[in-house]
Design an enzyme around this catalytic site. Structure first.
Site, PDB file in Angstrom:
ATOM      1  N   TRP A 139      -8.733   1.100   2.530  1.00 52.16           N
ATOM      2  CA  TRP A 139      -8.106  -0.043   2.801  1.00 52.16           C
ATOM      3  C   TRP A 139      -7.019   0.243   3.658  1.00 52.16           C
ATOM      4  CZ3 TRP A 139      -3.287  -1.235  -0.438  1.00 52.16           C
ATOM      5  CH2 TRP A 139      -3.243  -2.272   0.012  1.00 52.16           C
TER       6      TRP A 139
ATOM      7  N   ASP B  81      -5.942   5.225  -6.700  1.00 54.09           N
ATOM      8  CA  ASP B  81      -5.670   3.997  -6.739  1.00 54.09           C
ATOM      9  C   ASP B  81      -6.841   2.885  -7.272  1.00 54.09           C
ATOM     10  OD1 ASP B  81      -4.326   1.490  -5.980  1.00 54.09           O
ATOM     11  OD2 ASP B  81      -5.208   1.692  -3.722  1.00 54.09           O
TER      12      ASP B  81
ATOM     13  N   LYS C 275      -6.244  -8.579  -9.557  1.00 59.03           N
ATOM     14  CA  LYS C 275      -7.641  -8.959  -9.846  1.00 59.03           C
ATOM     15  C   LYS C 275      -8.257  -8.937 -11.075  1.00 59.03           C
ATOM     16  CE  LYS C 275      -7.121  -7.032  -5.760  1.00 59.03           C
ATOM     17  NZ  LYS C 275      -7.209  -7.162  -4.356  1.00 59.03           N
TER      18      LYS C 275
HETATM   19  C1  LMR Z   1      -7.936  -6.739  -0.100  1.00 54.90           C
HETATM   20  O1  LMR Z   1      -8.259  -5.529   0.177  1.00 54.90           O
HETATM   21  O2  LMR Z   1      -8.539  -7.676   0.557  1.00 54.90           O
HETATM   22  C2  LMR Z   1      -7.128  -6.861  -1.109  1.00 54.90           C
HETATM   23  O3  LMR Z   1      -6.672  -5.545  -1.690  1.00 54.90           O
HETATM   24  C3  LMR Z   1      -6.083  -7.826  -0.483  1.00 54.90           C
HETATM   25  C4  LMR Z   1      -5.070  -7.374   0.236  1.00 54.90           C
HETATM   26  O4  LMR Z   1      -3.608  -7.054   0.083  1.00 54.90           O
HETATM   27  O5  LMR Z   1      -5.453  -6.530   1.486  1.00 54.90           O
END
Ligand code: LMR
Length: 430
Positions: A163, A244, A279
């Site tokens: 992420w 996480d 979520k």
């Molecule tokens: C995502 O990965 O789309 C979610 O965790 C929302 C975000 O804040 O990026």
């Protein structure tokens, strides 16, 4: 002037594989003076796409970009468990004093039970501390600030890929951030040997940001056996695992998704856990999260707890109350907890059904291509293997929005749009 600035990248050649940044002039710069040196922010890759989607006038548009769970009608659900907790709370209007720096007690203990299991010995021993945070991002920030303050030499490592904001938050806290091998496009699995070999080269106290379940963005998780092996390396090399968990309950179930967390505690690792209820309680805007730190003993736990509070005080003083009260009310009531658990599994099962459906339709349309990864991946996300060009075609020609990386949020699929999306996929894959 601005030309000079953009021609002369204020560039630090970082000795490490951190991103190199060029100041980007704002396209509509009219030559103001005061903030001329401020670097233009081109926007977040996920959040910007949500804006583009909102402004897309095409009625057939489908949002598979941001990680938000939508139900079969394409709506973000209000969970019944949450709604009952809200109704009960609304019946007695309350004052809204500041919460303490660490947040709401009843919420913090509920988080601990959910992550570590009610009967976890480390909890009874008082060596796990938890602070309420502004979502999972807030937890990552508080944890990263704490770690950088007390382990200033340490580097942080995120999975390749991860992420985006993992890197952002740790860099923002002052860390140099590297990547560890993770996703293998050839097998749509984990580059396990490469990853463990890499971990075996790291110096003591290196911080590893790990996804205990429902890996974002790939949907590719490690097996329990692989976790055992990784955790053993972490122990031997005295690394610091930072797990996480933003999708607990969306992979296997609420307990098995916490396998790596509980195993790390059992192995007495110095574990950090950031968790989020965005979520699984569908409480995105309330920013309900937590940071837990597992310490070797109660004395050190108290030291850590004090510094976490101090960190919070210096960023935002104390967390907001409402979402934490609701989350605590749900998790601390036997009846609402059971209802909630069931609602989490309904969401999980719908995502699984969408994966299966997509697999079925695509396999029928393109029989010579193996789509089993859609059903093997877990949680909200799927790395589709689509190239940037294919993703752009989906967006431009079909109004189907995925991230440029090829990440799809499976929870955006539903009975009404799945056939359309599958056809669009088949079209760009041909
Ligand atoms: C995502 O990965 O789309 C979610 O965790 C929302 C975000 O804040 O990026």
């Amino acid at each position: 002037n601005i030309m000079q600035l953009s021609d002369d990248p204020v560039l630090q050649i970082l000795p490490f594989n951190a991103k190199i940044r060029f100041p980007i002039p704002h396209p509509s710069d009219k030559g103001s003076i005061m903030y001329r040196h401020v670097e233009y922010y081109p926007g977040d890759p996920i959040l910007s796409l949500v804006e583009t989607f909102k402004n897309d006038p095409r009625p057939e548009k489908v949002n598979l970009s941001i990680g938000i769970y939508f139900d079969d009608e394409g709506k973000m659900p209000v969970l019944e468990s949450v709604s009952r907790a809200e109704t009960a709370r609304a019946a007695t209007p309350a004052l809204s004093p500041y919460l303490p720096m660490e947040g709401l007690d009843t919420y913090r203990s509920a988080v601990q039970h959910l992550l570590f299991g009610k009967d976890n010995r480390a909890l009874a021993q008082g060596r796990i501390v938890t602070v309420q945070t502004l979502g999972g991002s807030g937890a990552l920030k508080v944890g990263a600030d704490f770690l950088h303050r007390w382990f200033p030499e340490a580097r942080a490592y995120v999975s390749d890929p991860t992420w985006d904001n993992h890197r952002g938050i740790f860099e923002g806290a002052g860390f140099e951030v590297g990547t560890y091998p993770y996703y293998d496009p050839a097998t749509v699995g984990v580059k396990f040997d490469e990853m463990t070999a890499f971990f075996n080269t790291l110096p003591e106290h290196s911080v590893l940001i790990l996804h205990p379940c429902c890996h974002n963005p790939t949907g590719v998780d490690m097996s329990e056996q692989q976790w055992d092996e990784v955790l053993q390396i972490i122990k031997t090399r005295k690394l610091i695992p930072f797990m996480d968990i933003a999708y607990q309950g969306f992979g296997g179930d609420l307990d098995s998704d916490a396998y790596a967390i509980r195993k790390a505690v059992e192995m007495e690792l110095p574990l950090f856990v950031s968790n989020s209820f965005s979520k699984n309680l569908s409480l995105y805007g309330e920013r309900v999260g937590g940071l837990s730190v597992v310490c070797p003993n109660k004395e050190e736990a108290e030291l850590v707890f004090g510094q976490l509070k101090f960190t919070v005080r210096r960023i935002y003083s104390s967390p907001p109350a409402h979402g934490a009260y609701i989350a605590a009310d749900v998790m601390n009531s036997t009846e609402l907890y059971a209802l909630w658990q069931n609602e989490v599994y309904v969401m999980r099962d719908r995502i699984r059904a969408m994966r299966q459906k997509l697999y079925d339709v695509l396999t029928a349309q393109i029989p010579n291509r193996d789509f089993t990864y859609f059903i093997k991946q877990r949680g909200m996300f799927s790395y589709t293997g689509l190239s940037v060009e294919q993703v752009r075609r989906l967006r431009d020609e079909f109004a189907v929005y995925l991230l440029d990386s090829g990440r799809m949020c499976v929870a955006g699929l539903n009975a009404s749009n799945i056939a359309y999306v599958a056809d669009a996929f088949a079209e760009v894959l041909k």
